[in-house]
Structures are given as structure tokens and as C-alpha cells.
Design an enzyme around this catalytic site. Structure first.
Site, mmCIF file in Angstrom:
data_model
loop_
_atom_site.group_PDB
_atom_site.id
_atom_site.type_symbol
_atom_site.label_atom_id
_atom_site.label_comp_id
_atom_site.label_asym_id
_atom_site.label_seq_id
_atom_site.Cartn_x
_atom_site.Cartn_y
_atom_site.Cartn_z
ATOM 1 N N HIS A 265 0.835 -1.209 0.000
ATOM 2 C CA HIS A 265 0.000 0.000 0.000
ATOM 3 C C HIS A 265 0.875 1.267 0.000
ATOM 4 O O HIS A 265 0.752 2.117 -0.889
ATOM 5 C CB HIS A 265 -0.914 -0.021 1.239
ATOM 6 C CG HIS A 265 -1.796 1.173 1.367
ATOM 7 N ND1 HIS A 265 -3.125 1.152 1.020
ATOM 8 C CD2 HIS A 265 -1.552 2.435 1.799
ATOM 9 C CE1 HIS A 265 -3.654 2.339 1.241
ATOM 10 N NE2 HIS A 265 -2.718 3.148 1.717
ATOM 11 N N GLU A 266 1.761 1.354 0.980
ATOM 12 C CA GLU A 266 2.607 2.556 1.065
ATOM 13 C C GLU A 266 3.553 2.614 -0.133
ATOM 14 O O GLU A 266 3.862 3.693 -0.636
ATOM 15 C CB GLU A 266 3.389 2.586 2.380
ATOM 16 C CG GLU A 266 2.526 2.568 3.658
ATOM 17 C CD GLU A 266 1.495 3.687 3.732
ATOM 18 O OE1 GLU A 266 1.734 4.770 3.168
ATOM 19 O OE2 GLU A 266 0.424 3.466 4.353
ATOM 20 N N HIS A 269 1.755 4.386 -2.799
ATOM 21 C CA HIS A 269 1.850 5.851 -2.605
ATOM 22 C C HIS A 269 3.233 6.326 -3.053
ATOM 23 O O HIS A 269 3.371 7.362 -3.703
ATOM 24 C CB HIS A 269 1.692 6.210 -1.120
ATOM 25 C CG HIS A 269 0.277 6.180 -0.617
ATOM 26 N ND1 HIS A 269 -0.725 6.940 -1.175
ATOM 27 C CD2 HIS A 269 -0.298 5.525 0.431
ATOM 28 C CE1 HIS A 269 -1.862 6.734 -0.495
ATOM 29 N NE2 HIS A 269 -1.627 5.880 0.476
ATOM 30 N N GLU A 295 -4.871 7.635 -2.884
ATOM 31 C CA GLU A 295 -5.378 6.391 -2.300
ATOM 32 C C GLU A 295 -5.701 5.375 -3.401
ATOM 33 O O GLU A 295 -5.601 4.172 -3.192
ATOM 34 C CB GLU A 295 -6.633 6.751 -1.491
ATOM 35 C CG GLU A 295 -6.823 6.110 -0.170
ATOM 36 C CD GLU A 295 -5.621 5.776 0.697
ATOM 37 O OE1 GLU A 295 -4.721 6.620 0.857
ATOM 38 O OE2 GLU A 295 -5.589 4.677 1.231
HETATM 39 ZN ZN ZN Z 1 -3.008 5.203 1.944
#
Ligand code: ZN
Length: 500
Positions: A265-266, A269, A295
Site C-alpha cells: 500500500h505505502e 503511494h 489512495e
Molecule cells: Zn493510503
């Protein structure tokens, strides 16, 4: 560069440098000595003030209208126009709030965080309610200043985080989600025995998890020559520019999936920020365009790709080799099902992919009621619990696992939560589109993620804030925001997983 824009450049450079310094101080807080906070906050306060004044001053105020005329705009590059657009927006917003109110509000927020934190730790909503009440009063007041004709008060708050996403669009979005997914969640809660998550809850030493997560981030394309990772209580990503992107993780030794999916997830980003064009990275438009779009990138990697069978096919054995005792008897199929198990739960950050949007919907409905004046601060915990019962069939046994769980409201972030659900829906829309232009599943099975990353960079990342969410979607997919892909994705995936 036009002569006029050249006059603006030193102000932009100074603001950017000060912003980078604040970011670095904020990052460092997590490793700084405990007693440093008071003095360091003073330094951050001074730097933030300087950053504010670097852009919000009479010289820039005079330059802006001159740079906004049609003749002047003709001489500007694409990203320069975007900078002027963003500056005009910031000026408009800040000029609406009287400075003394803004200052009072900023101090209130500094005090609110520890009050919220203590209230959460002690399950004591009453001690937090008065400060929450004040924050709400300010938030509504500021939204009132920004409110344009035809907007509701809550629309004005939403506009801060996701331009153009009004209550009308979101009512429709959440309405459709709820209608399609509520029956699915109910059916799945009757079939909980079908998928076991036990294989994820053995003992998994943290140092090995860290090594695997490092591998995973690199595997999806995170460049460690232009980024680094560290640890914190809650994972997050931050950046100074496209050559310095950092994210954190947290390793739980009895929850294998937590750090793995945080890393992906990160990392998602991080890829967004590393993919920003060199030409704009040192400017105010040199980062992700909105919360929702950011997101969408993290969730695209975490869920649409990272929780697929195809993603794990080439790399699951590597994980087994790292934890032979724990995983050698667990097949890829069992692992795949375990990382996708769905069960209604109380804590948003621990929710699975299917029940997650309900946590957001609940917050959205409550925020709307707050802004419409339909609920008082004292009534909020009961309303919260009632909505959890209504949508997820579970009731918090206390406020710590209920209304006190998230810090967002203590930071005045009303209108922020919907971005999380918007992000998931955009991710599904992008995934659907990418399937029409490339063999995405084959690439995943081959362990070849470069074409996927390059496509996202080309159509989303490199633009930073030069395009907004809807513009990116239109240019990339030929369609504006459309939640149907998300609904179909979740319905198909979970119907198959739970044999419905
Ligand atoms: Zn996030």
C-alpha cells in the site's frame, strides 16, 4: 519561462524549500528523543509561518492577477498554468478566513490531539466532546466562508480534499455501494467457516518480515536509491521530492498480512511520488493531485494487484522459503483465500477489502448530519454505534473501538474520509481500463510489473497536481468517475471466494 513568471519563481522556491524542511522535521519526530517535542514544535511553528508568508504576501498577491490574464496565460507552460491555478485557489481560501480565527483554530488543533489520544486510551468520550464541539464550530464556519452558490455546507468541506466530488455524487456512490454490497456482506457473515485465516496468525519474526517487505517494495518498483523505509506505529508515506520518498511500516509478529499489505500500500503511494515529472517535482504542483487519487494508487497495488492470485504466483515460494516451518504446508490457494477473508469488524484500519467502504460510509453519513445540524456532539457515540449495527451487524462495546478510533476529526479533517472510498473505486476503474489495454494478469504471473508501473506513470503520476482527479480519469479511461467497476469487482471477487 515568461518574464512575469520569473518574478514569481523565487517565492515559489522559498516556499518549497521551507515546506521540505517542515516535512523533514515531521518525519524526524518519530525517531527524535521523547523530550524534544516541545522545543521542536516551536521550530516547526516558525518554519510553517515562514512557509505561509513566502507565498501569501503582497508581492505574490500583485503578481497573481497579472499572471492570470489570457495574454499572460498564453506564455505559460502547462505546469506553470497549474501553479497559478493552485495559487489562486489557495489565496482565495486563505483570504476568506480572518487571520485571528485561523490562528485560534490552529492552536485549538494542537491542543486537541493529546485530548483525543487520552480520551481514546481511557475510553472517555466526555473529556473529548467539548474540544470536538469547538472544532466542529470552526469547521462549519470555515466551510461557510468557502461555500459557493449551489453548494451545501458539507460540499464546501468536501471540496478541500476532492475537487468536484459533491454530496450529490457521493450520495449516489454510497447509495449504490450499500444497495449492492449490504446483501453480500450479510451472506458472507453466514459462511465464515469457509475461509480460515489461521495460517497468517502463527509466529512470524519481525526481522524476516522486514526483509520480505523490502523485497516486495522493490518488486513493485519502489526505487531505494530515491527512497527509504522506516518503522512507526501507523504506516504512512511522505516525500521531499521525487528523489526522496519515504514510507514506514509496522511489524506484528502474529499478523503476517499486516506488514505485507502495508508495504504494498505505502509502496503504491511511494511509486506515485517517485513517478512525478522532474520538471515539476520542486514546485507546489509536484505531488499527488488529491487524497482520493493517491489512495487509488496505494489501493490499486495493495488490493487489485497485491491480493490477486496472479501477483503471488511467482513470489509465494519466496515467502515460504523465508518461513518454511509456518508455511510449507500452506498452499498458494489457502494463502490467497486467507489474505482475502472478509468479516465485519469494528476498526476501520483493520477492515478487509469488502467491509472497508462501510466504515467510510458511516463516517460520511455522520459528517453530513453534523454539517446539517441534525446531530449534537453528545449524540454522536450512540449514532455511531447504531450505524455499525445497521450496516455491519456489530456494535462497539465501548467508544475506544467506536467513535474515538480515528484521529481525523481531532485534526479538523471533516470531508476527508470519503477520499478513502473514492480511492478504492478509482483503483477498480483504472484496473478495468488497464485490462483493456494490456494483458495485466499475464504480466503479474510473469512477475513483470514494469509495464503496469510505466502505464500509471505515463497517465497519472508524472502530472502531479497539473490535472485533477476527473481530468486524469477522463484522459486515461475516456470516462469520468464511475463506481460501477468497483461494485462489480467486489461482487465478483467475493461471490467467487465465498462460493455464492
Ligand atoms: Zn493510503
Amino acid at each position: 519561462m515568461s518574464e512575469l513568471f520569473q518574478q514569481l519563481q523565487p517565492y515559489l522556491d522559498r516556499a518549497f524549500a521551507l515546506n521540505a524542511a517542515c516535512t523533514l522535521f515531521n518525519w524526524d519526530q518519530y525517531n527524535a528523543p521523547k523530550d524534544s517535542i516541545e522545543n521542536t514544535s516551536k521550530i516547526i511553528g516558525i518554519l510553517s509561518g515562514e512557509q505561509y508568508r513566502a507565498l501569501i504576501n503582497d508581492e505574490v498577491k500583485n503578481l497573481l492577477p497579472r499572471l492570470s490574464t489570457p495574454e499572460a496565460q498564453k506564455e505559460l507552460a502547462f505546469h506553470e498554468k497549474a501553479i497559478i491555478r493552485l495559487l489562486n485557489k489557495q489565496f482565495r481560501k486563505l483570504s476568506l478566513i480572518p487571520p485571528e480565527e485561523y490562528q485560534a483554530y490552529s492552536s485549538l488543533l494542537v491542543q486537541a490531539y493529546p485530548i483525543w489520544e487520552a480520551a481514546k486510551n481511557n475510553n472517555d468520550y466526555a473529556s473529548y466532546a467539548p474540544v470536538l464541539e469547538q472544532i466542529i464550530t470552526y469547521s462549519k464556519k470555515f466551510a461557510g466562508y468557502a461555500q459557493k452558490e449551489g453548494q451545501t455546507l458539507y460540499d464546501a468541506a468536501l471540496d478541500d480534499y476532492e475537487e468536484g466530488f459533491t454530496t450529490k455524487i457521493l450520495d449516489d456512490f454510497f447509495g449504490r455501494l450499500s444497495a449492492a454490497l449490504t446483501p453480500l456482506v450479510k451472506k458472507i457473515s453466514q459462511k465464515q467457516d469457509l475461509i480460515s485465516t489461521q495460517c497468517l496468525h502463527k509466529f512470524y519474526p519481525a526481522d524476516t518480515q522486514e526483509k520480505f517487505c523490502h523485497f516486495l517494495a522493490e518488486y513493485i518498483g519502489f526505487d531505494y536509491n530515491r527512497g527509504l523505509t522506516s518503522e512507526s506505529e501507523h504506516p504512512f508515506t511522505t516525500q521531499l521530492h521525487n528523489h526522496d520518498v519515504r514510507f514506514t511500516n509496522h511489524y506484528y509478529e502474529n499478523k503476517l498480512d499486516s506488514a505485507i499489505f502495508s508495504a504494498i500500500h505505502e509502496g503504491g503511494h511511494g511509486l506515485y511520488e517517485q513517478g512525478i515529472d522532474d520538471k515539476i517535482t520542486l514546485t507546489i504542483v509536484g505531488s499527488g493531485t488529491s487524497m482520493g487519487m493517491h489512495e487509488s494508487q496505494s489501493r490499486f497495488y495493495e488490493n487489485n494487484i497485491g491480493r490477486s492470485r496472479e501477483f503471488w504466483k511467482p513470489i509465494y515460494q519466496k515467502l515460504v522459503d523465508m518461513y518454511p516451518e509456518q508455511l510449507s504446508q500452506v498452499s498458494l490457494d489457502e494463502f490467497y483465500k486467507a489474505i482475502n477473508a472478509s468479516c465485519p469488524s469494528l476498526i476501520r484500519t483493520e477492515a478487509d477489502e469488502l467491509t472497508y467502504p462501510f466504515h467510510i460510509m458511516i463516517r460520511y453519513e455522520i459528517e453530513k448530519m453534523i454539517f446539517d445540524g441534525q446531530v449534537t456532539v453528545d449524540q454522536l457515540p450512540a449514532l455511531w454505534n447504531q450505524k455499525y449495527e445497521e450496516y455491519l451487524g456489530i456494535t462497539p462495546s465501548n467508544d475506544t473501538e467506536g467513535i474515538l478510533q480515528d484521529m481525523h476529526w481531532s485534526g479538523g479533517s471533516f470531508g476527508y474520509f470519503p477520499s478513502y472510498a473514492i480511492g478504492s473505486a478509482i483503483a477498480a476503474q483504472i484496473y478495468h481500463h488497464m485490462e483493456t489495454v494490456m494483458p495485466i494478469k499475464d504480466y503479474l504471473e510473469q512477475g513483470n510489473l514494469a509495464p503496469i508501473r510505466e502505464y500509471l506513470k505515463e497517465h497519472i503520476h508524472r502530472f502531479g497536481c497539473c490535472k485533477n482527479t476527473q481530468e486524469i480519469l477522463m484522459d486515461m479511461t475516456g470516462e469520468s468517475f464511475n463506481p460501477e467497476y468497483y461494485i462489480k469487482y467486489l461482487t465478483d471477487k467475493y461471490s467467487s471466494l465465498y462460493e455464492l
